[in-house]
Design an enzyme around this catalytic site. Structure first.
Site, PDB file in Angstrom:
ATOM      1  N   LYS A   1       3.338 -15.455   1.574  1.00 28.55           N
ATOM      2  CA  LYS A   1       3.790 -15.992   0.658  1.00 28.55           C
ATOM      3  C   LYS A   1       5.141 -15.915   0.852  1.00 28.55           C
ATOM      4  O   LYS A   1       6.002 -15.540  -0.204  1.00 28.55           O
ATOM      5  CB  LYS A   1       3.149 -15.646  -0.463  1.00 28.55           C
ATOM      6  CG  LYS A   1       1.753 -16.365  -1.012  1.00 28.55           C
ATOM      7  CD  LYS A   1       1.322 -16.102  -2.253  1.00 28.55           C
ATOM      8  CE  LYS A   1       1.810 -16.936  -3.342  1.00 28.55           C
ATOM      9  NZ  LYS A   1       1.518 -18.276  -3.440  1.00 28.55           N
TER      10      LYS A   1
ATOM     11  N   ASP B   1      -6.751  -7.175   3.648  1.00 28.70           N
ATOM     12  CA  ASP B   1      -7.830  -6.528   3.074  1.00 28.70           C
ATOM     13  C   ASP B   1      -8.656  -7.573   2.206  1.00 28.70           C
ATOM     14  O   ASP B   1      -9.755  -7.885   2.551  1.00 28.70           O
ATOM     15  CB  ASP B   1      -7.268  -5.645   1.976  1.00 28.70           C
ATOM     16  CG  ASP B   1      -8.237  -4.938   1.362  1.00 28.70           C
ATOM     17  OD1 ASP B   1      -9.129  -4.618   1.777  1.00 28.70           O
ATOM     18  OD2 ASP B   1      -8.296  -4.723   0.060  1.00 28.70           O
TER      19      ASP B   1
ATOM     20  N   ASP C   1     -12.495  -9.395   3.855  1.00 33.05           N
ATOM     21  CA  ASP C   1     -13.673  -9.471   2.747  1.00 33.05           C
ATOM     22  C   ASP C   1     -14.474 -10.857   2.851  1.00 33.05           C
ATOM     23  O   ASP C   1     -15.479 -10.974   2.585  1.00 33.05           O
ATOM     24  CB  ASP C   1     -13.462  -8.821   1.546  1.00 33.05           C
ATOM     25  CG  ASP C   1     -14.014  -7.374   1.395  1.00 33.05           C
ATOM     26  OD1 ASP C   1     -13.709  -6.674   2.599  1.00 33.05           O
ATOM     27  OD2 ASP C   1     -14.376  -7.077   0.386  1.00 33.05           O
TER      28      ASP C   1
ATOM     29  N   ASP D   1      -2.549 -18.038   0.112  1.00 33.91           N
ATOM     30  CA  ASP D   1      -3.566 -18.669  -1.002  1.00 33.91           C
ATOM     31  C   ASP D   1      -4.349 -19.882  -0.255  1.00 33.91           C
ATOM     32  O   ASP D   1      -5.497 -20.037  -0.326  1.00 33.91           O
ATOM     33  CB  ASP D   1      -3.084 -19.106  -2.194  1.00 33.91           C
ATOM     34  CG  ASP D   1      -1.748 -19.999  -2.143  1.00 33.91           C
ATOM     35  OD1 ASP D   1      -1.049 -19.920  -0.973  1.00 33.91           O
ATOM     36  OD2 ASP D   1      -1.072 -20.314  -3.108  1.00 33.91           O
TER      37      ASP D   1
ATOM     38  N   TYR E   1       0.513  -1.062   0.131  1.00 38.44           N
ATOM     39  CA  TYR E   1      -0.132   0.075   0.067  1.00 38.44           C
ATOM     40  C   TYR E   1       0.915   1.343   0.025  1.00 38.44           C
ATOM     41  O   TYR E   1       0.299   2.383  -0.598  1.00 38.44           O
ATOM     42  CB  TYR E   1      -1.004  -0.169   1.124  1.00 38.44           C
ATOM     43  CG  TYR E   1      -2.329  -0.867   0.903  1.00 38.44           C
ATOM     44  CD1 TYR E   1      -2.131  -2.238   0.701  1.00 38.44           C
ATOM     45  CD2 TYR E   1      -3.463  -0.061   1.073  1.00 38.44           C
ATOM     46  CE1 TYR E   1      -3.351  -2.914   0.539  1.00 38.44           C
ATOM     47  CE2 TYR E   1      -4.692  -0.698   1.161  1.00 38.44           C
ATOM     48  CZ  TYR E   1      -4.671  -2.052   0.699  1.00 38.44           C
ATOM     49  OH  TYR E   1      -5.866  -2.784   0.599  1.00 38.44           O
TER      50      TYR E   1
HETATM   51  C1  IPM Z   1     -10.565  -1.511   3.322  1.00 34.91           C
HETATM   52  C2  IPM Z   1     -10.714  -0.766   2.170  1.00 34.91           C
HETATM   53  C3  IPM Z   1      -9.461   0.143   1.744  1.00 34.91           C
HETATM   54  C4  IPM Z   1      -8.119  -0.742   1.711  1.00 34.91           C
HETATM   55  C5  IPM Z   1      -9.366   0.836   0.713  1.00 34.91           C
HETATM   56  C6  IPM Z   1     -10.736   1.746   0.510  1.00 34.91           C
HETATM   57  C7  IPM Z   1      -8.443   2.103   0.471  1.00 34.91           C
HETATM   58  O1  IPM Z   1     -10.729  -1.798   1.131  1.00 34.91           O
HETATM   59  O2  IPM Z   1     -10.385  -0.664   4.528  1.00 34.91           O
HETATM   60  O3  IPM Z   1     -10.843  -2.713   3.341  1.00 34.91           O
HETATM   61  O4  IPM Z   1      -7.997  -1.214   0.588  1.00 34.91           O
HETATM   62  O5  IPM Z   1      -7.665  -0.834   2.767  1.00 34.91           O
HETATM   63 MN    MN Z   2     -10.964  -3.796   1.825  1.00 33.65          MN
END
Ligand code: IPM
Ligand code: MN
Ligand code: NAD
Length: 369
Positions: free
Chosen positions: A193, A250, A254, A226, A142
């Protein structure tokens, strides 16, 4: 009673809608004398860009430094697809994380009993699930330099992102993960990884060293990222704490969100180091989800991730454990009572919109008094 300085940054899209509901919960806590807040509010993301040409203003940054804790809704949306890269809405959030040094991002994925059938996995795989993803938040790809797109002489273009980790960054996030594991089920899975990336080699080595030197009472396992993604979907209940880098964290969070029923369910805390003199710890709390342009403005967003993020602020920043428990119990209560926004709706349940879910949460809080 101590007054807590809270900065609200609703942001864009559904960030604004879910923040409106959390404000009602904050008011409830304030008027019932459960907690006392001094609230400031400012813009971040596309809203800030529209107002001042930057995704966060210097004034908002100063307020962020002065706050005891920050609550952020979400940033982004198609309206800002063509703004200069440095000014994109997400850059405001990334600046907050980096400048405040919020290196430890805690993303708990808890499957509430009433929602076990809302997950895309079978009930028996997710019932009782309680995984904590500890994501490194201020390093890795990042923020690594160089980060460029350039034109090559043959007409091609080249884009570069750089994954960088120094050992101190891995050490401090590993400590957070091990310490939290000790308060839970005492197991950490570290994921990277190392078979492909030098940062993975260093990550695995440093996590092992911290474990051996300070935390050998905690069970540590290493998994390739992975494979970890696969295991999260195959048998998620094997996990207690997962510690990982910024990008893998990240993605895995999700994935973990869907195990709980919806991205609209996952709160998060982004914490800095405890300051030696003041004992203070900078902190920002935000849902894991984004600005959800597909449902923004329709009153459909699930505010639970945002309200859960307030509960994390009560717990981690203000030490208001009872108040945090109460808010979390209200979330469990509305779900048990059958209230569902679209994202978690199933047959026979009561369908509500964002403010309807807010009403149900306040009614549940009232019940407990
Ligand atoms: C998160 C989001 C952020 C990230 C973006 C919006 C910069 O996806 O907080 O999970 O990638 O960290
Ligand atoms: Mn995210
Ligand atoms: P998103 O998280 O905004 O949405 C993904 C899907 O989940 C959408 O279908 C959305 O409707 C649904 N969803 C998300 N939150 C929900 C909620 N509370 N209730 C009901 N449904 C919900 O991800 P995206 O669409 O990939 O990204 C949209 C924008 O948000 C992008 O600009 C992205 O950069 C940004 N984003 C911001 C943050 C943040 O501010 N922390 C996090 C992720 C994405």
């Amino acid at each position: 009673m101590a007054t807590h300085k809270l900065l609200l940054l609703p942001g864009d899209g559904i960030g604004i809608e879910v923040m409106a509901e959390v404000k009602r919960v904050i008011d409830w806590l304030d008027t019932r004398g459960v907690a006392s807040f001094a609230i400031e509010e400012d813009l971040v993301g596309g809203a800030a860009y529209d107002s001042c040409g930057q995704p966060i203003s210097e004034e908002a940054m100063a307020k962020a430094f002065a706050a005891d804790a920050i609550l952020l809704g979400a940033v982004g949306g198609p309206k800002w697809a063509n703004v200069p890269y440095e000014c994109r809405p997400e850059a405001g959030l990334l600046r907050l994380r980096k400048d405040l040094q919020l290196f430890a991002n805690l993303r708990p994925a808890v499957c509430y009993p009433a929602l076990a059938d809302a997950s895309s996995l079978k009930r028996e795989l997710v019932e009782g699930l309680d995984v904590l993803i500890v994501r490194e938040l201020t390093g890795g790809v990042y923020f690594g330099e160089p980060k460029t797109i350039s034109d090559l002489s043959d007409g091609q273009k080249r884009a570069i992102d750089t994954q960088v980790y120094e050992s101190y960054e891995i050490e401090r996030i590993a400590r957070v993960a091990f310490e939290l594991a000790r308060t839970r089920r005492n197991k950490v899975v570290s994921t990277e990884k190392h078979n492909v990336m030098k940062t993975g080699v260093l990550w695995k080595q440093v996590v092992s060293e911290v474990h051996g030197a300070e935390f050998d009472d905690v069970v540590l396992e290493h998994q390739l990222a992975d494979s970890c993604g696969m295991q999260l979907v195959r048998a998620p209940k094997q996990f207690d704490v997962i510690v990982t880098d910024n990008l893998f964290g990240d993605i895995l969070s999700d994935v973990a969100a869907m195990l709980t029923g919806s991205l609209g369910m996952l709160p998060s805390a982004s914490l800095g180091a405890v300051e030696e003199v003041s004992g203070r710890r900078r902190a920002l709390y935000e849902p894991v989800h984004g600005a959800a342009p597909d449902i923004a403005g329709k009153g459909l967003a699930n505010p639970i991730a945002m309200v859960g993020s307030l509960a994390m602020a009560l717990r981690y920043s203000f030490g208001l454990i009872e108040a945090a428990d109460r808010v979390e119990a209200a979330i469990a209560g509305v779900l048990a009572g059958g209230f569902r926004t679209n994202d978690i709706f199933s047959e026979g349940m009561t369908r509500v919109g964002t403010s309807g879910m807010g009403d149900a949460l306040l009614a549940e809080l009232d019940k407990a008094v």
